[in-house]
Design a protein around this motif. Structure first.
Motif, PDB file in Angstrom:
ATOM      1  N   LEU A  25     -22.555 -38.317 -35.993  1.00  0.00           N
ATOM      2  CA  LEU A  25     -22.297 -37.082 -35.231  1.00  0.00           C
ATOM      3  C   LEU A  25     -22.074 -37.406 -33.748  1.00  0.00           C
ATOM      4  CD1 LEU A  25     -24.948 -34.643 -36.802  1.00  0.00           C
ATOM      5  CD2 LEU A  25     -22.543 -34.901 -37.409  1.00  0.00           C
ATOM      6  N   ARG A  45     -31.165 -35.645 -37.246  1.00  0.00           N
ATOM      7  CA  ARG A  45     -30.079 -34.683 -37.003  1.00  0.00           C
ATOM      8  C   ARG A  45     -30.552 -33.533 -36.115  1.00  0.00           C
ATOM      9  NH1 ARG A  45     -25.646 -33.498 -40.228  1.00  0.00           N
ATOM     10  NH2 ARG A  45     -26.455 -31.402 -40.442  1.00  0.00           N
ATOM     11  N   LEU A  46     -31.765 -33.075 -36.355  1.00  0.00           N
ATOM     12  CA  LEU A  46     -32.296 -32.001 -35.499  1.00  0.00           C
ATOM     13  C   LEU A  46     -32.518 -32.497 -34.076  1.00  0.00           C
ATOM     14  CD1 LEU A  46     -34.816 -30.305 -37.951  1.00  0.00           C
ATOM     15  CD2 LEU A  46     -32.758 -29.269 -36.977  1.00  0.00           C
ATOM     16  N   ASP A  78     -31.447 -32.277 -28.475  1.00  0.00           N
ATOM     17  CA  ASP A  78     -31.104 -32.987 -27.243  1.00  0.00           C
ATOM     18  C   ASP A  78     -30.064 -32.191 -26.454  1.00  0.00           C
ATOM     19  OD1 ASP A  78     -30.954 -35.629 -25.712  1.00  0.00           O
ATOM     20  OD2 ASP A  78     -28.873 -35.374 -26.355  1.00  0.00           O
ATOM     21  N   ALA A  79     -29.025 -31.706 -27.145  1.00  0.00           N
ATOM     22  CA  ALA A  79     -27.977 -30.933 -26.465  1.00  0.00           C
ATOM     23  C   ALA A  79     -28.497 -29.563 -26.038  1.00  0.00           C
ATOM     24  CB  ALA A  79     -26.762 -30.782 -27.383  1.00  0.00           C
ATOM     25  N   VAL A  80     -29.367 -28.978 -26.854  1.00  0.00           N
ATOM     26  CA  VAL A  80     -29.947 -27.675 -26.502  1.00  0.00           C
ATOM     27  C   VAL A  80     -30.758 -27.812 -25.206  1.00  0.00           C
ATOM     28  CG1 VAL A  80     -31.633 -25.935 -27.230  1.00  0.00           C
ATOM     29  CG2 VAL A  80     -30.014 -26.861 -28.896  1.00  0.00           C
ATOM     30  N   ASP A 101     -25.365 -38.663 -40.636  1.00  0.00           N
ATOM     31  CA  ASP A 101     -26.527 -38.892 -39.784  1.00  0.00           C
ATOM     32  C   ASP A 101     -26.138 -38.744 -38.315  1.00  0.00           C
ATOM     33  OD1 ASP A 101     -25.668 -41.345 -38.666  1.00  0.00           O
ATOM     34  OD2 ASP A 101     -26.401 -42.414 -40.406  1.00  0.00           O
ATOM     35  N   GLU A 102     -27.171 -38.752 -37.464  1.00  0.00           N
ATOM     36  CA  GLU A 102     -26.923 -38.415 -36.060  1.00  0.00           C
ATOM     37  C   GLU A 102     -26.074 -39.469 -35.347  1.00  0.00           C
ATOM     38  OE1 GLU A 102     -29.261 -40.224 -36.748  1.00  0.00           O
ATOM     39  OE2 GLU A 102     -29.433 -41.535 -35.003  1.00  0.00           O
ATOM     40  N   PHE A 122     -30.647 -34.719 -32.596  1.00  0.00           N
ATOM     41  CA  PHE A 122     -29.288 -34.713 -32.021  1.00  0.00           C
ATOM     42  C   PHE A 122     -28.956 -33.323 -31.468  1.00  0.00           C
ATOM     43  CE2 PHE A 122     -24.832 -33.514 -33.019  1.00  0.00           C
ATOM     44  CZ  PHE A 122     -24.137 -34.397 -32.202  1.00  0.00           C
ATOM     45  N   LEU A 123     -29.282 -32.302 -32.256  1.00  0.00           N
ATOM     46  CA  LEU A 123     -29.006 -30.930 -31.832  1.00  0.00           C
ATOM     47  C   LEU A 123     -29.924 -30.533 -30.668  1.00  0.00           C
ATOM     48  CD1 LEU A 123     -27.230 -28.540 -32.644  1.00  0.00           C
ATOM     49  CD2 LEU A 123     -29.104 -27.731 -34.073  1.00  0.00           C
ATOM     50  N   PHE A 153     -22.685 -30.700 -36.427  1.00  0.00           N
ATOM     51  CA  PHE A 153     -23.942 -30.628 -37.192  1.00  0.00           C
ATOM     52  C   PHE A 153     -23.749 -29.773 -38.445  1.00  0.00           C
ATOM     53  CE2 PHE A 153     -27.962 -28.570 -38.206  1.00  0.00           C
ATOM     54  CZ  PHE A 153     -28.911 -29.567 -38.051  1.00  0.00           C
ATOM     55  N   ARG A 178     -18.687 -36.713 -31.702  1.00  0.00           N
ATOM     56  CA  ARG A 178     -18.720 -35.879 -30.507  1.00  0.00           C
ATOM     57  C   ARG A 178     -18.130 -36.624 -29.314  1.00  0.00           C
ATOM     58  NH1 ARG A 178     -24.089 -33.105 -28.570  1.00  0.00           N
ATOM     59  NH2 ARG A 178     -24.716 -35.274 -28.397  1.00  0.00           N
ATOM     60  N   TYR A 220     -33.944 -23.563 -32.150  1.00  0.00           N
ATOM     61  CA  TYR A 220     -32.610 -23.082 -31.786  1.00  0.00           C
ATOM     62  C   TYR A 220     -31.829 -22.648 -33.028  1.00  0.00           C
ATOM     63  CZ  TYR A 220     -27.667 -23.334 -30.602  1.00  0.00           C
ATOM     64  OH  TYR A 220     -26.332 -23.044 -30.472  1.00  0.00           O
ATOM     65  N   ASP A 258     -21.114 -29.746 -24.816  1.00  0.00           N
ATOM     66  CA  ASP A 258     -21.868 -30.733 -25.587  1.00  0.00           C
ATOM     67  C   ASP A 258     -22.640 -30.048 -26.707  1.00  0.00           C
ATOM     68  OD1 ASP A 258     -21.515 -33.348 -24.775  1.00  0.00           O
ATOM     69  OD2 ASP A 258     -23.659 -33.624 -24.398  1.00  0.00           O
ATOM     70  N   LEU A 259     -23.252 -28.932 -26.394  1.00  0.00           N
ATOM     71  CA  LEU A 259     -24.013 -28.209 -27.414  1.00  0.00           C
ATOM     72  C   LEU A 259     -23.080 -27.581 -28.449  1.00  0.00           C
ATOM     73  CD1 LEU A 259     -26.484 -26.996 -28.739  1.00  0.00           C
ATOM     74  CD2 LEU A 259     -26.452 -25.174 -27.040  1.00  0.00           C
TER      75      LEU A 259
END
Lengths: 223, 223
Positions: B67, A38-39, A44-46, B63-64, A41-42, B56, B71, A123, B48-49
């Motif tokens: 998500l 999950r982190l 990646d966008a950051v 799970d990712e 996923f986040l 999230f 998205r 982030y 996207d973020l």
């Protein structure tokens, strides 16, 4: 000192919430109630936004096609694995014994995902500016020359990515000839794919000839 | 009052740097030294973020993979066109006469890109939090029910996206049969692709049967 303190030093960031860094370092093979997906996923966008904005600002005159291309050359498994190795991320990740025996600590996908997860965790805890500062420092360290030329000139990498996607194989380079005096040597290189020559080129060095041959091969394959 | 003041009211954001909103609204057909493509590049990553982090946080246990799927169902041309229409963005964009005659003000790609550019411009001037506040309000307004069920249940849309990508055509739905008393009607629907039936399903309403048939068709096509 915790296991990951050295990593925090290298990142120049100390987590307040230690559970966050632990989660970012935990591969799913480790069989905990949490893992770093999950982190990732986040993160990646950051990273997409941070690198996108960095290029947007750095290349004021470039259109969005060029910006996307440069970003794609930085924001990918290869680029992030390079950074993960530079900070020895493999030493700190939590993986299963089976993954350990399978050389998991050095697997590109695992390293790249863990790097994204670490940035995602920073982030979440400290915000975009902190994540930006840390990731741009690492990206600049690993890619000392981010410019249109040096990024777009890596035809060998582009060719390899293309042939792996389309044919599932990697091209090979063969020295066909070298001639001329030492100060003015010329090399002839052939690129072959699955035993078949797809392009030849001359150059002042082997590397130069390989890049040129790869560039010609790319054009051929895209036809 | 400027041309775009009503848009600023609707967005609940007034640009300090008017050049930014003008650039965000300028389609490349308008032939100015600037257009909205670079801001669109930036806005795309911002959205996207923002949407990634929103999901999230909202779906703590997902799970990712889930998500990413949700998205993708929100962050796409269709979703952004819906938002662009809700704020009448088409009225404010600058396009060429040719594009105007070509119904450009209502083109999904043009509307969706302009929306991304507007968010990119807000991000540049006011930062991530402001961009988040504005875009999440619009997304929630246009998708009143963001949840796993209602998003993942839209099999008709998923099927259409798949067949357009793989076959370049749209599936059609045909009512084969309806039976039973009024309070307990049953409908049988067939999905056909290029004249060939790929799935059939029964349902309590036509819509229900269509969704079920689309779900079966998706499975078939993914085999």
């Amino acid at each position: 000192m915790s296991h990951y303190s050295k990593l925090e030093n290298r990142l120049n960031y100390t987590f307040e919430n230690k559970q966050l860094i632990i989660e970012a370092l935990t591969h799913k093979s480790y069989k905990k109630p949490y893992n770093n997906e999950r982190l990732e996923f986040l993160g990646d966008a950051v990273l997409d936004l941070i690198v996108g904005e960095y290029l947007f600002t750095k290349f004021e005159k470039s259109d969005e096609g060029i910006l996307s291309k440069i970003r794609a050359s930085l924001v990918n498994e290869r680029g992030f694995t390079m950074i993960a190795r530079a900070i020895n991320l493999g030493e700190y990740i939590y993986i299963s014994a089976a993954e350990e025996n399978n050389n998991g600590r050095d697997k590109p996908s695992l390293l790249s995902n863990a790097f994204e997860a670490v940035i995602g965790a920073i982030y979440l805890e400290a915000g975009l500016e902190k994540a930006r500062q840390i990731s741009i420092a690492l990206i600049e360290e690993c890619h000392p020359k981010i410019d249109l030329d040096s990024l777009s000139k890596d035809f060998k990498t582009a060719l390899q990515e293309l042939t792996q996607a389309t044919h599932g194989i990697t091209p090979t380079y063969e020295l066909l000839d070298s001639s001329g005096p030492d100060h003015k040597k010329e090399f002839v290189i052939a690129v072959t794919l699955d035993g078949k020559t797809i392009a030849k080129a001359k150059g002042r060095s082997k590397k130069d000839a390989q890049q040129k041959a790869a560039q010609i091969a790319l054009k051929e394959l895209k036809k």
